[in-house]
Scaffold this motif. Structure first.
Motif, PDB file in Angstrom:
ATOM      1  N   GLY A 221       6.901  -0.848   0.873  1.00 29.00           N
ATOM      2  CA  GLY A 221       5.651  -1.238   1.500  1.00 29.00           C
ATOM      3  C   GLY A 221       5.569  -0.766   2.940  1.00 29.00           C
ATOM      4  O   GLY A 221       6.371   0.032   3.418  1.00 29.00           O
ATOM      5  N   GLN A 222       4.560  -1.278   3.642  1.00 24.78           N
ATOM      6  CA  GLN A 222       4.313  -0.908   5.022  1.00 24.78           C
ATOM      7  C   GLN A 222       4.545  -2.115   5.926  1.00 24.78           C
ATOM      8  O   GLN A 222       4.643  -3.247   5.473  1.00 24.78           O
ATOM      9  CB  GLN A 222       2.879  -0.398   5.185  1.00 24.78           C
ATOM     10  CG  GLN A 222       2.521   0.756   4.271  1.00 24.78           C
ATOM     11  CD  GLN A 222       3.348   1.998   4.540  1.00 24.78           C
ATOM     12  OE1 GLN A 222       3.683   2.279   5.695  1.00 24.78           O
ATOM     13  NE2 GLN A 222       3.671   2.747   3.489  1.00 24.78           N
ATOM     14  N   VAL A 223       4.611  -1.840   7.242  1.00 25.57           N
ATOM     15  CA  VAL A 223       4.833  -2.931   8.196  1.00 25.57           C
ATOM     16  C   VAL A 223       3.753  -3.982   8.061  1.00 25.57           C
ATOM     17  O   VAL A 223       4.023  -5.196   8.065  1.00 25.57           O
ATOM     18  CB  VAL A 223       4.869  -2.358   9.629  1.00 25.57           C
ATOM     19  CG1 VAL A 223       4.945  -3.494  10.647  1.00 25.57           C
ATOM     20  CG2 VAL A 223       6.058  -1.422   9.797  1.00 25.57           C
TER      21      VAL A 223
ATOM     22  N   ASP B 227       2.230  -5.063   5.599  1.00 29.76           N
ATOM     23  CA  ASP B 227       2.370  -5.944   4.434  1.00 29.76           C
ATOM     24  C   ASP B 227       3.137  -7.215   4.757  1.00 29.76           C
ATOM     25  O   ASP B 227       3.053  -8.195   4.004  1.00 29.76           O
ATOM     26  CB  ASP B 227       3.090  -5.199   3.303  1.00 29.76           C
ATOM     27  CG  ASP B 227       2.294  -4.007   2.805  1.00 29.76           C
ATOM     28  OD1 ASP B 227       1.060  -4.010   2.976  1.00 29.76           O
ATOM     29  OD2 ASP B 227       2.907  -3.069   2.258  1.00 29.76           O
TER      30      ASP B 227
ATOM     31  N   ASP C 198       9.381   4.299  11.762  1.00 32.30           N
ATOM     32  CA  ASP C 198       9.347   5.765  11.858  1.00 32.30           C
ATOM     33  C   ASP C 198       9.951   6.285  13.152  1.00 32.30           C
ATOM     34  O   ASP C 198       9.981   7.502  13.376  1.00 32.30           O
ATOM     35  CB  ASP C 198       7.901   6.263  11.751  1.00 32.30           C
ATOM     36  CG  ASP C 198       7.307   5.983  10.375  1.00 32.30           C
ATOM     37  OD1 ASP C 198       8.084   5.983   9.409  1.00 32.30           O
ATOM     38  OD2 ASP C 198       6.089   5.765  10.283  1.00 32.30           O
TER      39      ASP C 198
ATOM     40  N   ALA D  44      10.983   9.005   4.058  1.00 35.00           N
ATOM     41  CA  ALA D  44      10.064   7.864   4.017  1.00 35.00           C
ATOM     42  C   ALA D  44      10.620   6.668   3.236  1.00 35.00           C
ATOM     43  O   ALA D  44      10.589   5.535   3.735  1.00 35.00           O
ATOM     44  CB  ALA D  44       8.714   8.307   3.450  1.00 35.00           C
TER      45      ALA D  44
ATOM     46  N   GLY E 127      11.666   2.999   4.865  1.00 40.20           N
ATOM     47  CA  GLY E 127      11.119   1.759   4.332  1.00 40.20           C
ATOM     48  C   GLY E 127      12.190   0.713   4.076  1.00 40.20           C
ATOM     49  O   GLY E 127      11.997  -0.480   4.359  1.00 40.20           O
TER      50      GLY E 127
END
Length: 509
Positions: A286-288, A290, A454, A477, A481
């Motif tokens: 997922g992303q930050v 989330d 990142d 990537a 994560g």
């Protein structure tokens, strides 16, 4: 008549194997078909093919054993090639052993070709070559002994195909080879213990993406046991002529103890079997955003804005102030960009992080163990800790870079699914971080690592073999994560925000 030594028997069987077209097809061509099939399915994984090395190597061995060797045996027996050996005083066991070893040499060549083809398709180098060779050799001899048993049971080539399918298909479906054990229903798990395929997959996979065969001692022992039982049965049922019946009478009674040993081995495996989740958690990191709660203040809005990816500044960032509890940092390298400045204000807004949204510690994504390691695993962890003390990347760069480098020790094994080691390495990393940094400084460093996944370098992923872990050669990537997830999780653990997590065991010697 003088007895025939073992070496001439081995050489004669090897030459006969090389002259057999079916032996070459099953031994050399089929493995490449299997490899291309796995690459078509899993070539886009973060680490191509490495997570499936156990299954595709096992299928190669199984195909050679279930079809290649018994087909060769029956064809040579029907052609009368064995009559010359029947006239010699060479014992049956020596001839059967020569058959198995000759085929094992052919299979070894096929596995080498398959490995280099897999490397050409993107699979990273083997982190434990000796362990991998040991696992492949043990699995090969075990399955080839089963193949010798099939060759002595089958009266003709069509019967070989039928008996081979009776071994090949169940091994693929319920034996843990093609279908993961986690996907099987509960009733199928005890049946899988009757088949050595699951042990071969675990032993090979542990050597390719795990800590080596020291963590798969039972699997190697189980493969050896299955192989010896099958070899003894093959010797007892051996016959030189196609029309001759297998030895009967008192010799046949020895098959009952062999059957009992086989069932006992399956019972021991069932006793040791660990529970596997019926629906494994394979969600991406997922992303930050989330894992952030809704914005409720100007301060948290500023924090979210600061966490968004931005172009690197044109000027050199202001150096951070010396912090209590930090080890002296090595000079920044070309691969490690300048450190992020640690802001003194505002204080960490931990309420902004939705720790409850993080993947469960018992899942397959970013797991953290709740139980202490067993003896073999504790030994592997102790070896990694010792090597970590002399690992240059662990102290290279500013504190922000050191934290990200140490988080790689948990992130890479998680991506490679190095169970059970992957569940215990986060605790090792946490213990190392706690020893290296003061609590308040560590919280801020993890906070920055979680919100800026990142930033800074992950070049140390290629140097992990120096501490006994495999390198990561896939896209950055997915790895970043996992670094983000472990930064969030360890931040929650050291600040007490992760409810229900297990206490940290003492990971240091």
């Amino acid at each position: 008549m003088a007895d025939i030594p073992f070496r001439p028997l081995l050489w004669a069987n090897l030459l006969a194997t090389l002259r057999n077209p079916m032996a070459l097809i099953y031994g050399w061509l089929f493995p490449l078909f299997f490899l291309v099939g796995f690459w078509a399915l899993y070539g886009q994984d973060p680490v191509p093919l490495a997570l499936h090395a156990g299954p595709f190597f096992t299928i190669t061995i199984l195909g050679s054993a279930a079809f290649g060797l018994p087909t060769q045996m029956v064809a040579e027996r029907e052609a009368g090639l064995w009559r010359h050996f029947a006239l010699t005083p060479a014992p049956r066991w020596r001839f059967v052993a020569a058959l198995v070893l000759a085929r094992a040499l052919l299979l070894a060549g096929a596995l080498i070709v398959q490995h280099w083809a897999a490397r050409g398709l993107g699979m990273p180098p083997l982190p434990h070559p000796v362990s991998t060779v040991l696992a492949l050799a043990t699995a090969s001899l075990c399955f080839l002994c089963i193949g010798a048993l099939i060759g002595n049971l089958a009266p003709n080539v069509p019967a070989v195909q039928a008996l081979g399918q009776c071994i090949f298909l169940p091994m693929l479906i319920i034996g843990g080879v093609a279908v993961p054990l986690a996907s099987l229903p509960e009733w199928a798990l005890p049946l899988s213990n009757l088949l050595p395929g699951r042990h071969a997959v675990v032993a090979i996979q542990t050597a390719v993406t795990g800590t080596g065969t020291r963590a798969a001692g039972f699997e190697l022992a189980a493969l050896t046991g299955h192989g010896l039982i099958a070899l003894l049965a093959a010797v007892l049922l051996f016959r030189w002529e196609p029309a001759a019946p297998p030895p009967a009478g008192r010799r046949g009674l020895w098959l009952l103890p062999l059957l009992a040993l086989w069932l006992a081995l399956a019972a021991v495996a069932q006793q040791r079997q660990r529970s596997v989740p019926a629906a494994p958690d394979t969600a991406p990191a997922g992303q930050v955003a989330d894992y952030l709660a809704p914005v409720t203040s100007d301060a948290t809005r500023a924090m979210v804005a600061a966490s968004a990816p931005a172009a690197p500044p044109a000027t050199t960032p202001k150096a951070s102030r010396p912090q209590a509890g930090l080890r002296p940092a090595a000079p920044a390298t070309a691969e490690a960009p300048a450190a992020l400045a640690l802001p003194a204000e505002p204080p960490l807004d931990l309420d902004r992080i939705a720790f409850e949204r993080l993947p469960a510690d018992a899942g397959l994504v970013a797991p953290i163990a709740a139980e202490p390691p067993d003896e073999a695993l504790a030994s592997a962890l102790a070896r990694i800790r010792r090597q970590l003390e002399r690992w240059p990347p662990a102290t290279a760069g500013p504190p922000e870079q050191q934290v990200r480098t140490l988080l790689l020790i948990a992130a890479v094994p998680d991506l490679l699914q190095m169970d059970p080691l992957e569940r215990h390495l986060p605790l090792l990393v946490e213990a190392e971080l706690k020893q290296r940094f003061a609590a308040d400084v560590l919280a801020r460093l993890l906070f920055e690592a979680a919100l800026h996944p990142d930033a800074l370098s992950v070049a140390a992923r290629s140097e992990l073999p120096a501490i006994g872990l495999p390198a990561h050669a896939g896209p950055e990537a997915p790895l970043r994560g996992r670094v983000m997830l472990y930064a969030f999780k360890l931040l929650g653990r050291i600040t007490g925000r992760r409810v229900g997590d297990p206490p940290l065991p003492d990971q240091r010697e």
